[in-house]
Motif scaffolding. Sequence first.
Motif, PDB file in Angstrom:
ATOM      1  N   ALA A   1       0.816  -1.214   0.000  1.00 31.19           N
ATOM      2  CA  ALA A   1       0.000   0.000   0.000  1.00 31.19           C
ATOM      3  C   ALA A   1       0.850   1.266   0.000  1.00 31.19           C
ATOM      4  O   ALA A   1       0.429   2.300  -0.519  1.00 31.19           O
ATOM      5  CB  ALA A   1      -0.940  -0.002   1.201  1.00 31.19           C
ATOM      6  N   GLN A   2       2.062   1.212   0.592  1.00 31.57           N
ATOM      7  CA  GLN A   2       2.952   2.380   0.638  1.00 31.57           C
ATOM      8  C   GLN A   2       3.931   2.402  -0.527  1.00 31.57           C
ATOM      9  O   GLN A   2       4.870   3.177  -0.528  1.00 31.57           O
ATOM     10  CB  GLN A   2       3.735   2.390   1.941  1.00 31.57           C
ATOM     11  N   GLY A   3       3.743   1.545  -1.497  1.00 29.37           N
ATOM     12  CA  GLY A   3       4.678   1.459  -2.609  1.00 29.37           C
ATOM     13  C   GLY A   3       5.746   0.422  -2.295  1.00 29.37           C
ATOM     14  O   GLY A   3       5.556  -0.455  -1.460  1.00 29.37           O
ATOM     15  N   TRP A   4       6.880   0.527  -2.949  1.00 33.02           N
ATOM     16  CA  TRP A   4       7.967  -0.433  -2.767  1.00 33.02           C
ATOM     17  C   TRP A   4       8.689  -0.164  -1.458  1.00 33.02           C
ATOM     18  O   TRP A   4       8.991   0.991  -1.130  1.00 33.02           O
ATOM     19  CB  TRP A   4       8.960  -0.331  -3.922  1.00 33.02           C
ATOM     20  N   ARG A   5       8.995  -1.230  -0.718  1.00 33.89           N
ATOM     21  CA  ARG A   5       9.752  -1.129   0.522  1.00 33.89           C
ATOM     22  C   ARG A   5      10.674  -2.336   0.650  1.00 33.89           C
ATOM     23  O   ARG A   5      10.370  -3.428   0.154  1.00 33.89           O
ATOM     24  CB  ARG A   5       8.834  -1.078   1.753  1.00 33.89           C
ATOM     25  N   MET A   6      11.771  -2.131   1.328  1.00 31.21           N
ATOM     26  CA  MET A   6      12.731  -3.203   1.578  1.00 31.21           C
ATOM     27  C   MET A   6      12.175  -4.120   2.669  1.00 31.21           C
ATOM     28  O   MET A   6      11.660  -3.645   3.678  1.00 31.21           O
ATOM     29  CB  MET A   6      14.076  -2.603   2.017  1.00 31.21           C
ATOM     30  N   VAL A   7      12.305  -5.433   2.458  1.00 36.64           N
ATOM     31  CA  VAL A   7      11.917  -6.396   3.489  1.00 36.64           C
ATOM     32  C   VAL A   7      13.112  -7.226   3.951  1.00 36.64           C
ATOM     33  O   VAL A   7      13.042  -7.870   4.989  1.00 36.64           O
ATOM     34  CB  VAL A   7      10.756  -7.321   3.046  1.00 36.64           C
ATOM     35  N   ALA A   8      14.202  -7.204   3.172  1.00 39.10           N
ATOM     36  CA  ALA A   8      15.394  -7.956   3.582  1.00 39.10           C
ATOM     37  C   ALA A   8      16.642  -7.341   2.960  1.00 39.10           C
ATOM     38  O   ALA A   8      16.633  -6.908   1.805  1.00 39.10           O
ATOM     39  CB  ALA A   8      15.288  -9.418   3.160  1.00 39.10           C
ATOM     40  N   HIS A   9      17.700  -7.293   3.759  1.00 43.89           N
ATOM     41  CA  HIS A   9      19.040  -6.909   3.302  1.00 43.89           C
ATOM     42  C   HIS A   9      19.989  -7.933   3.905  1.00 43.89           C
ATOM     43  O   HIS A   9      20.052  -8.078   5.120  1.00 43.89           O
ATOM     44  CB  HIS A   9      19.407  -5.500   3.776  1.00 43.89           C
ATOM     45  N   HIS A  10      20.658  -8.685   3.052  1.00 43.12           N
ATOM     46  CA  HIS A  10      21.584  -9.717   3.518  1.00 43.12           C
ATOM     47  C   HIS A  10      22.931  -9.466   2.853  1.00 43.12           C
ATOM     48  O   HIS A  10      23.046  -9.556   1.641  1.00 43.12           O
ATOM     49  CB  HIS A  10      21.065 -11.103   3.149  1.00 43.12           C
ATOM     50  N   ALA A  11      23.935  -9.151   3.654  1.00 49.42           N
ATOM     51  CA  ALA A  11      25.270  -8.845   3.142  1.00 49.42           C
ATOM     52  C   ALA A  11      26.249  -9.900   3.633  1.00 49.42           C
ATOM     53  O   ALA A  11      26.338 -10.164   4.828  1.00 49.42           O
ATOM     54  CB  ALA A  11      25.708  -7.454   3.588  1.00 49.42           C
ATOM     55  N   SER A  12      26.963 -10.508   2.705  1.00 48.55           N
ATOM     56  CA  SER A  12      27.956 -11.531   3.036  1.00 48.55           C
ATOM     57  C   SER A  12      29.340 -10.912   3.063  1.00 48.55           C
ATOM     58  O   SER A  12      29.628 -10.000   2.285  1.00 48.55           O
ATOM     59  CB  SER A  12      27.939 -12.647   1.994  1.00 48.55           C
ATOM     60  N   PRO A  13      30.202 -11.423   3.938  1.00 45.48           N
ATOM     61  CA  PRO A  13      31.560 -10.871   4.000  1.00 45.48           C
ATOM     62  C   PRO A  13      32.218 -10.887   2.624  1.00 45.48           C
ATOM     63  O   PRO A  13      32.055 -11.826   1.859  1.00 45.48           O
ATOM     64  CB  PRO A  13      32.290 -11.813   4.952  1.00 45.48           C
ATOM     65  N   GLY A  14      32.926  -9.812   2.350  1.00 45.76           N
ATOM     66  CA  GLY A  14      33.588  -9.682   1.064  1.00 45.76           C
ATOM     67  C   GLY A  14      35.083  -9.900   1.176  1.00 45.76           C
ATOM     68  O   GLY A  14      35.575 -10.489   2.140  1.00 45.76           O
ATOM     69  N   THR A  15      35.778  -9.418   0.180  1.00 44.27           N
ATOM     70  CA  THR A  15      37.220  -9.572   0.106  1.00 44.27           C
ATOM     71  C   THR A  15      37.840  -8.224  -0.222  1.00 44.27           C
ATOM     72  O   THR A  15      37.158  -7.308  -0.664  1.00 44.27           O
ATOM     73  CB  THR A  15      37.605 -10.557  -1.017  1.00 44.27           C
ATOM     74  N   PRO A  16      39.161  -8.103  -0.034  1.00 43.79           N
ATOM     75  CA  PRO A  16      39.816  -6.854  -0.434  1.00 43.79           C
ATOM     76  C   PRO A  16      39.827  -6.668  -1.952  1.00 43.79           C
ATOM     77  O   PRO A  16      39.960  -5.565  -2.441  1.00 43.79           O
ATOM     78  CB  PRO A  16      41.248  -7.009   0.080  1.00 43.79           C
ATOM     79  N   GLN A  17      39.690  -7.763  -2.697  1.00 42.94           N
ATOM     80  CA  GLN A  17      39.670  -7.669  -4.157  1.00 42.94           C
ATOM     81  C   GLN A  17      38.235  -7.777  -4.646  1.00 42.94           C
ATOM     82  O   GLN A  17      37.354  -8.258  -3.959  1.00 42.94           O
ATOM     83  CB  GLN A  17      40.472  -8.813  -4.805  1.00 42.94           C
ATOM     84  N   GLU A  18      38.033  -7.338  -5.873  1.00 45.68           N
ATOM     85  CA  GLU A  18      36.701  -7.418  -6.456  1.00 45.68           C
ATOM     86  C   GLU A  18      36.262  -8.876  -6.530  1.00 45.68           C
ATOM     87  O   GLU A  18      37.029  -9.763  -6.865  1.00 45.68           O
ATOM     88  CB  GLU A  18      36.690  -6.803  -7.859  1.00 45.68           C
ATOM     89  N   VAL A  19      35.008  -9.119  -6.214  1.00 50.98           N
ATOM     90  CA  VAL A  19      34.448 -10.458  -6.264  1.00 50.98           C
ATOM     91  C   VAL A  19      34.241 -10.841  -7.723  1.00 50.98           C
ATOM     92  O   VAL A  19      33.715 -10.062  -8.512  1.00 50.98           O
ATOM     93  CB  VAL A  19      33.115 -10.498  -5.498  1.00 50.98           C
ATOM     94  N   GLN A  20      34.647 -12.038  -8.065  1.00 54.61           N
ATOM     95  CA  GLN A  20      34.465 -12.525  -9.424  1.00 54.61           C
ATOM     96  C   GLN A  20      33.098 -13.181  -9.560  1.00 54.61           C
ATOM     97  O   GLN A  20      32.609 -13.802  -8.631  1.00 54.61           O
ATOM     98  CB  GLN A  20      35.552 -13.541  -9.779  1.00 54.61           C
ATOM     99  N   GLU A  21      32.493 -13.037 -10.730  1.00 53.98           N
ATOM    100  CA  GLU A  21      31.216 -13.668 -10.989  1.00 53.98           C
ATOM    101  C   GLU A  21      31.429 -14.909 -11.841  1.00 53.98           C
ATOM    102  O   GLU A  21      32.288 -14.935 -12.708  1.00 53.98           O
ATOM    103  CB  GLU A  21      30.296 -12.735 -11.783  1.00 53.98           C
TER     104      GLU A  21
END
Length: 149
Positions: free
Chosen positions: A120-140
Amino acid sequence: MVSRAKVPVAIFGSPDDIEAQFYEALQRGDIDKLMAVWSDDDEIVCVHPGGPRLVGATAIRASFEAIFSNGVVNAQPEQVRRVVSLTSAVHNLLERVEVLSEEGPQAAWVIATNVYVKGAQGWRMVAHHASPGTPQEVQEIIEAASTLH
């Protein structure tokens, strides 16, 4: 009940609009603007890199207040992958986070998933999940689409 300051959010903004406001709030250390992107649902969830699952606005707000007590979070969303339907959207992205080291500012990477629901209020965030990263760019690793002949 969590008191939320009235921060302008587009009523029928897109998931991209809400995501932009989320990262802007991180970069400014603006807790009210950050909490305004979240749904009023009791079951909203946030997981910080290496942290526990935080459920509900009170727990999420307290965690970001603790983070902001150490300064702003200079996180930039990059390489966003989107899956969108009429009432939900899932964004998987890389967050390039500037961290201070003995050598000066450096970039670290975090893999994050943001989930949005349209209500009813438009788009809203329901989840934010952040995983530990690395000092270098993550490869896909991208699977090539298979073609049937």
